[in-house]
Design an enzyme around this catalytic site. Structure first.
Site: not given
Ligand code: PMP
Length: 333
Positions: A49
């Site tokens: 992130k």
């Molecule tokens: N894995 C974790 C541990 C996350 O914190 C996030 C973000 N919410 C994601 C995966 C997914 O990423 P995205 O928001 O880009 O879909």
């Protein structure tokens, strides 16, 4: 300020991205495929992130929405808030983070240590006006000099991945990538990379991974948002199609049980020496399922989103796991 020599990066911002692409050796050998993980836990704020947080902040600055001393408000499962708070410290802004109280104590504690103003709220569905995301939007509106990062529907999120993560994967594999597999929270990572890779080669198979309790697997397979079961994973799964996910190419979808995700992260620790979070278990288990579907000889890329350190009191604690009806994997003697 630019760094003076090509080997030097400038501050926190300069250290975001350009992460290694790690071959997961045991799983690659077991499947006859190349299973590759983008090491996003190596970003300076510790997760994938950081890229979205940086993209969102840069676009807000370019649009003149953020002034020195201003406040960035966000509703987050933790990692976006952590990335944003690091960036706010580095750029002279305040961070106000709204987070469901169900998220790990490690993430909530870290946000406070970094200096964010943290508001923990009950976890309620998106349709409830007090849902953490909707509440963060209202707080931003009511706070003078504040911007709402709005990671779920702000397309700066997926643009960050289209502009950085996607091109890095393409270059690191020399364009030899057969499949891209990732779970989605906001959808920024999945969609940004999928859109970029498809533009380079329309044959790249894009596979959405999903935990139980999320409606996206059903949506991807049948067009209907529907969910069953639940998951202890954090930061992934959704009950709705966000603006960031809308229009992303999806060739296939895979659903993974928590127990399989747990087995996967423990094996990554024991066999590869990699200590990773729960969403990685979903991603890598889905990458292996995709490898089995495609057969040997294919290259499959996924994301290693964050470190196991963020979930030590949960995913790596046998008592906590058994309180959730899950078994802690046992290492063979
Ligand atoms: N894995 C974790 C541990 C996350 O914190 C996030 C973000 N919410 C994601 C995966 C997914 O990423 P995205 O928001 O880009 O879909």
């Amino acid at each position: 300020m630019a760094a003076k020599a090509p080997g030097i990066t400038s501050g926190f911002v300069g250290a975001v991205g350009n992460t290694p692409l790690i071959r997961l050796n045991a799983l690659s050998e077991a499947t006859g495929c190349e299973i590759l993980g983008k090491a996003e836990f190596m970003n300076p704020g510790g997760s994938v992130k950081d890229r979205a947080a940086l993209g969102i902040l840069q676009e807000a600055e370019e649009q003149g929405l953020l002034k020195p001393g201003g406040t960035v408000v966000e509703g987050t499962a933790g990692n976006t808030g952590i990335g944003l708070t690091h960036l706010c410290n580095a750029r002279g802004y305040k961070a106000l983070i709204v987070i469901p109280e169900t998220q790990s104590a490690e993430k909530i504690g870290l946000l406070r240590s970094l200096g964010a103003e943290v508001r923990t709220v009950p976890a309620v569905p998106y349709r409830d006006p007090n849902n953490y995301v909707r509440l963060s939007g209202r707080i931003a509106e009511e706070t003078p000099g504040a911007v709402w990062a709005n990671q779920f529907d702000n397309l700066a999120n997926r643009r960050a991945h289209f502009n950085t993560t996607g091109p890095e994967i393409w270059e690191q594999t020399g364009g030899q990538v057969d499949a891209w597999v990732a779970a989605t929270g906001t959808g920024g990572t999945y969609a940004g990379v999928a859109l970029y890779l498809k533009e380079q080669n329309p044959k790249v198979r894009c596979v959405l991974a999903d935990p139980y309790g999320s409606a996206l697997y059903s949506w991807a397979i049948s067009g209907q948002l529907a969910s069953d079961g639940s998951s202890i994973t954090e930061g992934i799964g959704n009950s709705r199609v966000t603006a960031n996910l809308e229009g992303a190419p999806i060739d296939d979808a895979v659903r993974i049980h928590d127990q399989a995700a747990l087995t996967t992260i423990y094996h990554l620790l024991w066999q590869e020496g990699l200590f990773l979070g729960g969403s990685v278990g979903i991603n890598v288990a889905a990458a292996v399922k995709t490898a089995r579907r495609l057969g040997p000889g294919h290259t499959i890329v996924t994301v290693l989103c964050d470190s196991g350190d963020r979930y030590r009191s949960r995913l790596y604690d046998g008592q906590w796991l058994s309180s959730k009806g899950l078994e802690q994997p046992v290492r063979a003697a």
